[in-house]
Design a protein around this motif. Sequence first.
Motif, PDB file in Angstrom:
ATOM      1  N   GLN A  54       0.005  -0.456 -30.275  1.00 50.27           N
ATOM      2  CA  GLN A  54       0.687  -1.212 -31.328  1.00 50.27           C
ATOM      3  C   GLN A  54       1.007  -2.633 -30.871  1.00 50.27           C
ATOM      4  O   GLN A  54       0.749  -3.608 -31.590  1.00 50.27           O
ATOM      5  CB  GLN A  54       1.972  -0.499 -31.737  1.00 50.27           C
ATOM      6  CG  GLN A  54       2.761  -1.238 -32.809  1.00 50.27           C
ATOM      7  CD  GLN A  54       4.163  -0.675 -33.004  1.00 50.27           C
ATOM      8  OE1 GLN A  54       4.485   0.400 -32.496  1.00 50.27           O
ATOM      9  NE2 GLN A  54       5.006  -1.398 -33.723  1.00 50.27           N
ATOM     10  N   LYS A  55       1.555  -2.756 -29.667  1.00 49.69           N
ATOM     11  CA  LYS A  55       1.917  -4.079 -29.156  1.00 49.69           C
ATOM     12  C   LYS A  55       0.681  -4.952 -28.959  1.00 49.69           C
ATOM     13  O   LYS A  55       0.690  -6.145 -29.273  1.00 49.69           O
ATOM     14  CB  LYS A  55       2.674  -3.932 -27.837  1.00 49.69           C
ATOM     15  CG  LYS A  55       4.056  -3.316 -27.983  1.00 49.69           C
ATOM     16  CD  LYS A  55       4.703  -3.075 -26.627  1.00 49.69           C
ATOM     17  CE  LYS A  55       6.056  -2.389 -26.771  1.00 49.69           C
ATOM     18  NZ  LYS A  55       6.655  -2.056 -25.448  1.00 49.69           N
ATOM     19  N   HIS A  90      -0.928  -6.051 -32.388  1.00 50.93           N
ATOM     20  CA  HIS A  90      -0.040  -6.998 -33.078  1.00 50.93           C
ATOM     21  C   HIS A  90      -0.182  -8.390 -32.469  1.00 50.93           C
ATOM     22  O   HIS A  90      -0.257  -9.401 -33.175  1.00 50.93           O
ATOM     23  CB  HIS A  90       1.408  -6.532 -33.004  1.00 50.93           C
ATOM     24  CG  HIS A  90       2.360  -7.435 -33.727  1.00 50.93           C
ATOM     25  ND1 HIS A  90       2.566  -7.360 -35.091  1.00 50.93           N
ATOM     26  CD2 HIS A  90       3.153  -8.447 -33.283  1.00 50.93           C
ATOM     27  CE1 HIS A  90       3.439  -8.292 -35.450  1.00 50.93           C
ATOM     28  NE2 HIS A  90       3.803  -8.958 -34.373  1.00 50.93           N
ATOM     29  N   TYR A 146      -3.926  -9.963 -33.140  1.00 55.63           N
ATOM     30  CA  TYR A 146      -4.201 -10.424 -34.502  1.00 55.63           C
ATOM     31  C   TYR A 146      -2.994 -11.106 -35.136  1.00 55.63           C
ATOM     32  O   TYR A 146      -2.992 -11.349 -36.346  1.00 55.63           O
ATOM     33  CB  TYR A 146      -4.682  -9.248 -35.356  1.00 55.63           C
ATOM     34  CG  TYR A 146      -5.961  -8.644 -34.812  1.00 55.63           C
ATOM     35  CD1 TYR A 146      -7.162  -9.346 -34.874  1.00 55.63           C
ATOM     36  CD2 TYR A 146      -5.963  -7.394 -34.196  1.00 55.63           C
ATOM     37  CE1 TYR A 146      -8.335  -8.817 -34.349  1.00 55.63           C
ATOM     38  CE2 TYR A 146      -7.124  -6.852 -33.672  1.00 55.63           C
ATOM     39  CZ  TYR A 146      -8.310  -7.571 -33.744  1.00 55.63           C
ATOM     40  OH  TYR A 146      -9.463  -7.046 -33.209  1.00 55.63           O
ATOM     41  N   ASN A 147      -1.994 -11.406 -34.302  1.00 52.48           N
ATOM     42  CA  ASN A 147      -0.818 -12.135 -34.757  1.00 52.48           C
ATOM     43  C   ASN A 147      -0.180 -11.478 -35.992  1.00 52.48           C
ATOM     44  O   ASN A 147       0.253 -12.156 -36.922  1.00 52.48           O
ATOM     45  CB  ASN A 147      -1.178 -13.600 -35.066  1.00 52.48           C
ATOM     46  CG  ASN A 147       0.048 -14.490 -35.194  1.00 52.48           C
ATOM     47  OD1 ASN A 147       1.092 -14.213 -34.596  1.00 52.48           O
ATOM     48  ND2 ASN A 147      -0.053 -15.536 -35.990  1.00 52.48           N
ATOM     49  N   GLY A 148      -0.175 -10.150 -35.989  1.00 49.19           N
ATOM     50  CA  GLY A 148       0.404  -9.418 -37.095  1.00 49.19           C
ATOM     51  C   GLY A 148      -0.513  -9.265 -38.292  1.00 49.19           C
ATOM     52  O   GLY A 148      -0.181  -8.568 -39.249  1.00 49.19           O
ATOM     53  N   HIS A 155       4.114   4.682 -34.519  1.00 51.09           N
ATOM     54  CA  HIS A 155       3.501   3.485 -33.936  1.00 51.09           C
ATOM     55  C   HIS A 155       2.214   3.131 -34.674  1.00 51.09           C
ATOM     56  O   HIS A 155       1.950   1.962 -34.953  1.00 51.09           O
ATOM     57  CB  HIS A 155       3.197   3.714 -32.454  1.00 51.09           C
ATOM     58  CG  HIS A 155       4.414   3.917 -31.614  1.00 51.09           C
ATOM     59  ND1 HIS A 155       4.438   4.765 -30.525  1.00 51.09           N
ATOM     60  CD2 HIS A 155       5.665   3.396 -31.710  1.00 51.09           C
ATOM     61  CE1 HIS A 155       5.637   4.748 -29.973  1.00 51.09           C
ATOM     62  NE2 HIS A 155       6.397   3.924 -30.675  1.00 51.09           N
ATOM     63  N   ALA A 203       2.719   1.510 -38.016  1.00 54.89           N
ATOM     64  CA  ALA A 203       3.256   0.153 -37.934  1.00 54.89           C
ATOM     65  C   ALA A 203       2.166  -0.895 -37.731  1.00 54.89           C
ATOM     66  O   ALA A 203       2.444  -2.097 -37.774  1.00 54.89           O
ATOM     67  CB  ALA A 203       4.280   0.059 -36.806  1.00 54.89           C
ATOM     68  N   ILE A 204       0.929  -0.463 -37.510  1.00 57.68           N
ATOM     69  CA  ILE A 204      -0.188  -1.383 -37.294  1.00 57.68           C
ATOM     70  C   ILE A 204      -0.766  -1.812 -38.637  1.00 57.68           C
ATOM     71  O   ILE A 204      -0.915  -0.999 -39.553  1.00 57.68           O
ATOM     72  CB  ILE A 204      -1.265  -0.719 -36.417  1.00 57.68           C
ATOM     73  CG1 ILE A 204      -0.700  -0.462 -35.008  1.00 57.68           C
ATOM     74  CG2 ILE A 204      -2.522  -1.571 -36.337  1.00 57.68           C
ATOM     75  CD1 ILE A 204      -1.620   0.352 -34.118  1.00 57.68           C
ATOM     76  N   ASN A 205      -1.111  -3.075 -38.748  1.00 57.38           N
ATOM     77  CA  ASN A 205      -1.652  -3.633 -39.989  1.00 57.38           C
ATOM     78  C   ASN A 205      -3.141  -3.306 -40.100  1.00 57.38           C
ATOM     79  O   ASN A 205      -4.005  -4.077 -39.694  1.00 57.38           O
ATOM     80  CB  ASN A 205      -1.415  -5.145 -40.035  1.00 57.38           C
ATOM     81  CG  ASN A 205      -1.802  -5.757 -41.370  1.00 57.38           C
ATOM     82  OD1 ASN A 205      -2.335  -5.083 -42.245  1.00 57.38           O
ATOM     83  ND2 ASN A 205      -1.539  -7.040 -41.525  1.00 57.38           N
TER      84      ASN A 205
END
Length: 260
Positions: free
Chosen positions: A121-122, A125, A128-130, A154, A157-159
Motif C-alpha cells: 500500500q505504501k 501510493h 503513483y502519488n495517490g 490495506h 485503500a489502494i487506488n
Amino acid sequence: MKVTTVAQKSQIEWTDATWNPVTGCTKIGPGCDNCYAERFAERWRGTPNHPYKQGFDLTLWPSRLEQPALWRKPRMIFVNSMSDLFHKEVDRAFIDRVFDAMEKADWHVYQVLTKRSSLMQKYVHARYNGGPVPKHIWLGVSVEDAGHLSRIAHLKAINTEARFISFEPLLGPIDDVDIVGVAWAIVGGESGPGARPMHPDWARRLRDICDRDAVAFFFKQWGGARPKSGGRLLDGEEWNGFPWQIVPKIILDSLGHEHA
C-alpha cells in the motif's frame, strides 16, 4: 544483455505464466508454514548451475527484468510465484525496476500477490502519488484466516479497480468480511506434506460473500497430498469466476477465445 529465461507456462489454474525477478522469502504467518515454494527451492540447494542452487534464500535477479518485453503474445503473468515482491529486504529501487518492466510491457496483465500488504500500500501510493495504478497491473493479498483481514483493508485503500484476494491455503473460517470493491477471490486448500484440511463450509461461506459483494469467485482446489488430490469441485460444480470486466480491452481482444 543476456536474459535468464526461467519463466514458464504455469500449472496454476488462474494464470498463464510465472515471472520471478525475485526468489526466496521468509515466513510471516501460518499460511507460510508449509510453503510450496520453499519446499521446491530447497530441493536444489547446492546444485551447481541450477536457478535454485541458493535454495530459498532471498535473491534478486536483474537479468530477468526484461523478460516480459520478450513475450510478444499477451498473457496473464503471476509475478514472483516464488517470493514476495514487498519483502522488507527487497530494495525499493529494485521494486521500481520491476514496476518499470511491467509498465513497459503493458500488453500483459500482471498479477502481484503479497502477504506484506501494508508495504505494498505504501509503495504504490508513493509511486503513483495517490493516483490510479495502471489497469494491467493487478494487486492482490493472501489471507489464510480471520486473523489476517487487515491485509484486505490495506488492499482496499489502494487506488485501483484491479484488486484480488487469494484465500489459499484457507486455514480457518472467515465468517464475514466486506470485500466490496474487490474484483476477484481465489479460494483453495493447502497441498503437500502435512497439508491442513479445509472445511467445506469455509469455502461455501466465502462463495456466498463473493455473491453478496459482486466479486468473481474462483475455487482452485481442495488440496491434500498433491494439489489435485481432492479435485476442485465445490458442491458438485467448478467455480471459475474471473474478473473480465477489469481486463484492458486491448489485452482482452488479443487473448481471444481461449480466455473468453
